[in-house]
Design a protein around this motif. Structure first.
Motif, PDB file in Angstrom:
ATOM      1  N   SER A  33       0.821  -1.212   0.000  1.00  0.00           N
ATOM      2  CA  SER A  33       0.000   0.000   0.000  1.00  0.00           C
ATOM      3  C   SER A  33       0.856   1.263   0.000  1.00  0.00           C
ATOM      4  O   SER A  33       1.916   1.334   0.626  1.00  0.00           O
ATOM      5  CB  SER A  33      -0.901   0.006   1.240  1.00  0.00           C
ATOM      6  N   VAL A  35      -0.481   4.160   1.047  1.00  0.00           N
ATOM      7  CA  VAL A  35      -1.242   5.067   1.899  1.00  0.00           C
ATOM      8  C   VAL A  35      -0.285   5.930   2.726  1.00  0.00           C
ATOM      9  O   VAL A  35       0.767   5.473   3.174  1.00  0.00           O
ATOM     10  CB  VAL A  35      -2.199   4.267   2.816  1.00  0.00           C
ATOM     11  N   PRO A  85      -9.220   2.635   2.152  1.00  0.00           N
ATOM     12  CA  PRO A  85      -7.925   1.993   2.417  1.00  0.00           C
ATOM     13  C   PRO A  85      -7.733   1.569   3.872  1.00  0.00           C
ATOM     14  O   PRO A  85      -8.165   2.253   4.803  1.00  0.00           O
ATOM     15  CB  PRO A  85      -6.920   3.082   2.019  1.00  0.00           C
ATOM     16  N   LEU A  87      -5.487   1.012   7.138  1.00  0.00           N
ATOM     17  CA  LEU A  87      -4.345   1.727   7.707  1.00  0.00           C
ATOM     18  C   LEU A  87      -3.518   0.874   8.653  1.00  0.00           C
ATOM     19  O   LEU A  87      -2.322   1.118   8.818  1.00  0.00           O
ATOM     20  CB  LEU A  87      -4.822   2.989   8.441  1.00  0.00           C
ATOM     21  N   GLU A 104      -9.768   3.784   6.801  1.00  0.00           N
ATOM     22  CA  GLU A 104     -10.230   5.156   6.621  1.00  0.00           C
ATOM     23  C   GLU A 104     -11.749   5.249   6.570  1.00  0.00           C
ATOM     24  O   GLU A 104     -12.297   6.361   6.602  1.00  0.00           O
ATOM     25  CB  GLU A 104      -9.631   5.742   5.337  1.00  0.00           C
TER      26      GLU A 104
END
Length: 457
Positions: A33, A35, A85, A87, A104
């Protein structure tokens, strides 16, 4: 040249070295990811590896058996029940098949992973926890109580859940005026420590919701900080100085007026993620975007935090998963293992203490926290505390099989050895009928090379 005794600090972990696994044992083609969240993005237990990955139209993470290696096909099933997404992910310390994920989408979901891994996409969680109004980025399972999970989000709330019932049992709403960076339980699970964007370190009783201790400006820098409770009640923090130098500090919760120790490292921008091993009192620091992993030993002797060494590589790390002690290979004297996240690869890194003996090294492996909980959720909610139940790692040790290829006539002669000349079977393997044998005159086994005779010792 003579050296005074005591100049070099004695420690069995002074020579710990890190070694990355060979390429064929890594996991390739993993879309880690991207993020923008300063989390580890990976969680590992003795059964599975979980990695947060890129996903279109929601959030997903990959769950693979621990011994999985090689290329990961794009059709590999994932856990994909979040609408935004993911986390953070954390494995339950009391059930190796249960994992929690924060997203999120303001929810926390708990999943039951079948033995052997996923056979198809998993979209239905066991329970969904809804109590945050903004994204949730921090998860922390209770270390000794079964089914107790702590969550923290960007709404500055700390919530404590009973996962078994899905009930929100405690909520701490007024302790933090700004974004919470990290949360850590103490060893018994009676208190938590938090660091916040206001640069303060807090020790909180989660059941009463009261702040027990506060230390303002733990680190002067404005970059994110991290804090972790040590097994003896002290707290280790990482952060930045006023000059943007990365720092590590040790605090005594009985007197937080001044730090017990402060070490400055470098001026990199990556947040230092601390991983603490209570069995060895070692702390590993992984910086996001760094190419190094530093490791320290925390003792009761000044200067309290002792730098041991660092592992360096060419590729920066996006995150890292820390394997629980129950999963390490005790036969190789492995005391810790990281799963380093590259852009499209997961690379295991073993921390090993070099030892010549083939026996189980009990001094390296004290009894560690077992999978059995000390308390039920209702016991902890009622006010009880208990240290973790411990288990020995000697059960995971497998002695090396003794295979002798020595000719039978040499083994028969072993009874003729003098008592003071008896050695291990390894020396028997060094003798052959062609190059030596039993020397009747000197009563020892010999090895013959170019007409000369050497005793086997």
């Amino acid at each position: 040249m003579s050296f005074r005794r005591g100049v070099v600090r004695q420690s069995k972990f002074r020579h710990v070295f890190a070694q990355a696994w060979k390429a064929e044992h890594c996991i390739d083609d993993v879309r880690v990811s991207r993020v923008t969240w300063d989390g580890p993005l990976c969680a590992v237990n003795p059964k599975f590896t979980a990695v947060i990955i890129e996903s279109g139209g929601g959030g997903a993470f990959l769950v693979l058996p621990l011994n999985k290696s090689g290329r990961i096909d794009q059709a590999t099933p994932t856990v994909c029940g979040h609408a935004a997404p993911v986390l953070d992910v954390q494995w339950c310390p009391h059930d190796d098949n249960v994992i929690a994920s924060a997203s999120e989408d303001c929810t926390v979901k708990v999943w039951q992973i079948p033995d052997g891994g996923l056979t198809g996409p998993m979209t239905e969680p066991v329970v969904t926890l809804e109590g945050h109004s903004k994204r949730v980025g921090i998860l922390a399972w209770h270390p000794t109580a079964f089914n107790i999970l702590l969550t923290a989000g960007c709404d500055n709330l700390v919530c404590v859940w009973d996962v078994g019932t899905g009930e929100l049992v405690y909520q701490i709403a007024d302790a933090h005026p700004d974004l919470i960076y990290s949360v850590s339980w103490n060893r018994e699970g009676s208190a938590i420590c938090t660091v916040c964007k206001d640069k303060a370190l807090r020790v909180i009783d989660p059941r009463r919701g009261t702040v027990l201790k506060v230390k303002e400006k733990v680190h002067d820098g404005t970059r994110p900080m991290r804090a972790v409770f040590l097994s003896d009640g002290k707290i280790l923090t990482t952060g930045f100085s006023r000059m943007s130098e990365r720092q590590l500090a040790l605090w005594d919760t009985m007197d937080m007026s001044e730090p017990m120790a402060v070490q400055e490292m470098d001026t990199s921008n990556g947040v230092l993620l601390p991983y603490y091993d209570p069995d060895t009192s070692m702390v590993y620091l992984c910086g996001k975007g760094d190419c190094t992993i530093r490791y320290f030993e925390v003792t009761d002797e000044s200067p309290y935090v002792h730098f041991l060494s660092l592992y360096s590589s060419k590729e920066p790390q996006r995150g890292a998963g820390f394997l629980s002690k129950r999963g390490v290979d005790v036969n190789k004297c492995e005391i810790a293992r990281f799963y380093k996240l590259h852009e499209r690869k997961v690379e295991p890194i073993s921390m090993t203490v070099p030892r010549k003996s083939d026996l189980f090294q009990g001094d390296l492996y004290p009894d560690t926290a077992s999978v059995e909980p000390s308390l039920l959720a209702e016991d902890w909610i009622a006010g009880q505390d208990a240290p973790p139940l411990l288990v020995s790692l000697s059960g995971g040790y497998v002695g090396a099989p003794v295979t002798s290829k020595a000719p039978s006539h040499l083994l028969l002669h072993a009874s003729r050895w003098e008592p003071h000349m008896r050695t291990s079977s390894v020396h028997l393997l060094c003798v052959s009928k062609r190059h030596g044998g039993w020397n009747q005159k000197s009563k020892i086994w010999t090895h013959q090379t170019k007409g000369q005779i050497f005793p086997l010792v």
